[in-house]
Write an enzyme that holds these catalytic residues in place. Structure first.
Site, short mmCIF file in Angstrom:
data_model
loop_
_atom_site.label_atom_id
_atom_site.label_comp_id
_atom_site.label_asym_id
_atom_site.label_seq_id
_atom_site.Cartn_x
_atom_site.Cartn_y
_atom_site.Cartn_z
N ARG A 1 10.18 5.16 -4.92
CA ARG A 1 11.28 4.24 -4.57
C ARG A 1 11.82 3.45 -5.77
O ARG A 1 12.37 2.38 -5.63
CB ARG A 1 10.88 3.26 -3.47
CG ARG A 1 10.49 3.95 -2.18
CD ARG A 1 10.52 2.98 -1.02
NE ARG A 1 10.06 3.65 0.17
CZ ARG A 1 8.80 3.65 0.58
NH1 ARG A 1 7.89 2.99 -0.12
NH2 ARG A 1 8.45 4.28 1.67
N LYS B 1 25.47 4.94 -11.91
CA LYS B 1 25.66 6.08 -11.00
C LYS B 1 24.71 7.19 -11.43
O LYS B 1 24.78 7.67 -12.57
CB LYS B 1 27.09 6.60 -11.07
CG LYS B 1 28.03 5.89 -10.15
CD LYS B 1 29.34 6.65 -10.04
CE LYS B 1 30.30 5.92 -9.12
NZ LYS B 1 31.62 6.56 -9.06
N GLU C 1 37.03 10.62 -21.41
CA GLU C 1 36.64 9.40 -20.67
C GLU C 1 37.08 8.15 -21.43
O GLU C 1 37.44 7.14 -20.83
CB GLU C 1 35.13 9.36 -20.41
CG GLU C 1 34.57 10.51 -19.57
CD GLU C 1 34.82 10.36 -18.05
OE1 GLU C 1 35.57 9.47 -17.63
OE2 GLU C 1 34.24 11.17 -17.29
N LYS D 1 33.92 -0.74 -18.96
CA LYS D 1 33.17 -0.24 -17.80
C LYS D 1 32.29 -1.35 -17.21
O LYS D 1 32.22 -1.52 -16.00
CB LYS D 1 32.35 0.98 -18.20
CG LYS D 1 31.65 1.56 -17.01
CD LYS D 1 31.46 3.04 -17.06
CE LYS D 1 30.86 3.49 -15.73
NZ LYS D 1 30.46 4.87 -15.73
N GLU E 1 31.16 0.36 -5.78
CA GLU E 1 32.43 1.10 -5.63
C GLU E 1 33.06 0.95 -4.24
O GLU E 1 33.42 1.94 -3.60
CB GLU E 1 32.21 2.58 -5.94
CG GLU E 1 33.49 3.29 -6.29
CD GLU E 1 33.28 4.76 -6.63
OE1 GLU E 1 34.15 5.33 -7.26
OE2 GLU E 1 32.23 5.33 -6.27
N ARG F 1 35.96 -0.63 -8.56
CA ARG F 1 35.30 0.42 -9.32
C ARG F 1 35.97 1.78 -9.11
O ARG F 1 35.83 2.68 -9.95
CB ARG F 1 33.80 0.49 -8.95
CG ARG F 1 33.06 1.49 -9.83
CD ARG F 1 31.56 1.40 -9.76
NE ARG F 1 30.97 2.38 -10.66
CZ ARG F 1 29.73 2.38 -11.06
NH1 ARG F 1 28.91 1.44 -10.66
NH2 ARG F 1 29.28 3.32 -11.87
N ASN G 1 37.55 6.25 -11.34
CA ASN G 1 37.68 7.62 -10.83
C ASN G 1 39.00 8.26 -11.25
O ASN G 1 39.29 9.39 -10.86
CB ASN G 1 37.59 7.57 -9.31
CG ASN G 1 36.87 8.75 -8.77
OD1 ASN G 1 35.81 9.13 -9.28
ND2 ASN G 1 37.43 9.38 -7.76
N HIS H 1 39.51 12.00 -11.72
CA HIS H 1 38.33 12.69 -11.20
C HIS H 1 38.56 13.38 -9.86
O HIS H 1 37.81 14.29 -9.50
CB HIS H 1 37.15 11.73 -11.08
CG HIS H 1 36.54 11.38 -12.41
ND1 HIS H 1 37.23 10.72 -13.39
CD2 HIS H 1 35.30 11.61 -12.93
CE1 HIS H 1 36.44 10.56 -14.45
NE2 HIS H 1 35.27 11.09 -14.19
N HIS I 1 37.05 16.81 -10.40
CA HIS I 1 35.88 17.38 -9.73
C HIS I 1 36.24 18.70 -9.03
O HIS I 1 35.43 19.63 -9.01
CB HIS I 1 35.32 16.40 -8.70
CG HIS I 1 34.51 15.29 -9.32
ND1 HIS I 1 34.17 14.15 -8.65
CD2 HIS I 1 33.97 15.16 -10.55
CE1 HIS I 1 33.46 13.36 -9.44
NE2 HIS I 1 33.33 13.95 -10.61
N HIS J 1 33.17 18.57 -18.04
CA HIS J 1 33.60 17.44 -17.21
C HIS J 1 34.86 16.77 -17.80
O HIS J 1 35.85 16.55 -17.09
CB HIS J 1 32.45 16.43 -17.09
CG HIS J 1 32.81 15.24 -16.26
ND1 HIS J 1 33.06 15.31 -14.91
CD2 HIS J 1 33.01 13.93 -16.60
CE1 HIS J 1 33.37 14.11 -14.45
NE2 HIS J 1 33.33 13.25 -15.46
O1 LIG Z 1 31.03 5.12 -13.06
C1 LIG Z 1 31.94 5.42 -12.28
O2 LIG Z 1 32.17 4.76 -11.25
C2 LIG Z 1 32.79 6.59 -12.55
O3 LIG Z 1 33.55 7.00 -11.67
C3 LIG Z 1 32.71 7.22 -13.89
C4 LIG Z 1 33.02 8.70 -13.92
O4 LIG Z 1 33.56 8.99 -15.18
C5 LIG Z 1 31.79 9.58 -13.75
O5 LIG Z 1 32.17 10.93 -13.94
C6 LIG Z 1 31.09 9.46 -12.43
O6 LIG Z 1 29.88 10.14 -12.45
C7 LIG Z 1 31.88 10.02 -11.29
O7 LIG Z 1 31.24 9.65 -10.13
P1 LIG Z 1 31.64 10.19 -8.74
O8 LIG Z 1 31.25 9.11 -7.82
O9 LIG Z 1 33.13 10.43 -8.74
O10 LIG Z 1 30.88 11.45 -8.54
ZN LIG Z 2 33.65 11.14 -15.45
#
Ligand SMILES: O=C(O)C(=O)C[C@@H](O)[C@H](O)[C@H](O)COP(=O)(O)O
Ligand SMILES: [Zn+2]
Length: 362
Positions: free
Chosen positions: A121, A143, A185, A227, A237, A241, A245, A248, A252, A264
């Site tokens: 944990r 994350k 980034e 950041k 998030e 936050r 994204n 992304h 993604h 990425h």
């Molecule tokens: O830290 C964050 O919040 C980000 O969204 C940073 C991104 O650059 C990073 O690729 C992050 O891992 C993306 O997360 P996800 O939640 O979209 O999978």
């Molecule tokens: Zn990213």
């Protein structure tokens, strides 16, 4: 050395950027009252370059160290890779105060962090990011995740490191394509929050490609500061936050639809171009802003378009975006250089038109 503090109550930590930052490992055991066993997680490439040096430093600091070396690449961000590490951790009797140290890029950090968050944990987690992407982005903010066959980062947690140690000299061994992926980034941070950082990146590209240390110390710490500011306001998030994204949502989908043929950062670059087109088409930003986005991505040899998948495949992955709520995608869109908004009311036609413009014929 530059210090960037991430203020998150009892989960606060410091990011150290500069040459000699790894020497802080010496104080780790006493400053954090840790157990004497440590697990270092790295990949074959980074382990061969820096593994011995970091093991020695940890040993000098009083730890008995074991190493788990993974195969480099996105495939290692899996539940089965995590299970192998749990097995090793149990076999070496890693206890709740034994640190897990991640030495590597984004894949190593995300996987090691996921194991640190879940083994017993949660055990102390230290990040030593070695790629530009990890130094400017993924090692900060907590994350951690592994992928699922149906989507990237689908299984994860928010789990903050105890400390992030960044030495820009480690970028010397980084191939150009990897440098560009991290630059995507950095450009993202300029686009969402900092027009001066964006302008600096536009101007200083010669020094960037020469991996100028002073410049990188400045760029990395600025990026970590941006950041950290966002994460401090909204760690989990639920609100601001989401702006991290930017690029992304499409990024993604590009990664998945092409089976990670694009790195990425390359996928995020394509995603930022797509998001800029959408922003213009809904009237949020001008054509000039779109051109500035294209210009900087091209300057840093990042792609604007994707080859190897269809518009239909991309659209299908977009619908699985984990930021979608009740089937509505939360788009992060540009209102100018340095500012974004989140919108969930973008007409499908505008999204499909942007997708059509980022697809290259096979
Ligand atoms: O830290 C964050 O919040 C980000 O969204 C940073 C991104 O650059 C990073 O690729 C992050 O891992 C993306 O997360 P996800 O939640 O979209 O999978
Ligand atoms: Zn990213």
């Amino acid at each position: 050395m530059v210090q960037v503090k991430v203020e998150l109550g009892c989960d606060s930590y410091t990011i150290y950027v500069g040459s000699g930052s790894l020497l802080l490992l010496n104080e780790l055991k006493t400053s954090m009252r840790l157990s004497s066993t440590a697990l270092l997680i790295t990949d074959e490439t980074v382990g061969a370059l820096y593994g011995e040096q970091v093991v020695q430093m940890l040993e000098q600091a009083g730890f008995q160290v074991q190493i788990k070396t993974i195969v480099p690449g996105e495939e290692s961000k899996s539940l089965s890779a995590a299970e192998e590490i749990y097995t090793k951790a149990i076999a070496m009797r890693l206890d709740r105060l034994s640190p897990i140290v991640a030495l590597g890029g984004g894949v190593v950090g995300d996987l090691a962090g996921f194991v640190a968050a879940t083994y017993m944990r949660g055990v102390p987690f230290i990040q030593i990011p070695t790629s530009l992407l990890a130094q400017v982005d993924s090692s900060v903010g907590g994350k951690v995740a592994v992928n699922h066959p149906l989507g990237k980062n689908m299984i994860g947690a928010f789990y903050q490191p105890k400390m992030v140690l960044i030495d820009p000299a480690m970028l010397d061994s980084l191939p150009e394509r990897e440098l560009a992926t991290g630059l995507a980034e950095l450009i993202k941070h300029g686009l969402i929050r900092d027009s001066r950082l964006f302008a600096e990146l536009e101007q200083d590209y010669a020094a960037v490609w020469q991996k100028d240390k002073a410049l990188f110390t400045r760029l990395i710490s600025r990026s970590c500061r941006i950041k950290a500011d966002v994460v401090q306001q909204d760690e989990k998030e639920t609100d601001v936050r989401m702006i991290l994204n930017f690029g992304h949502t499409i990024g993604h989908a590009v990664e998945k639809a092409t089976n990670f043929a694009y790195s990425h950062g390359e996928a995020v670059a394509i995603g930022m171009y797509g998001a800029a087109l959408i922003s213009r088409d809904v009237g949020l930003c001008s054509q000039q802003t779109v051109e500035q986005v294209c210009g900087i991505l091209q300057k840093y040899r990042l792609p604007l378009q994707v080859r190897g998948c269809t518009a239909g495949q991309l659209a299908a992955y977009l619908l699985r975006d984990k930021k979608a709520i009740n089937g509505k995608i939360n788009w992060v869109l540009l209102t100018g250089i340095g500012s974004v908004v989140v919108r969930n009311d973008i007409p499908e036609q505008i999204v499909l038109s942007a997708i059509a413009q980022i697809i290259l014929e096979p």
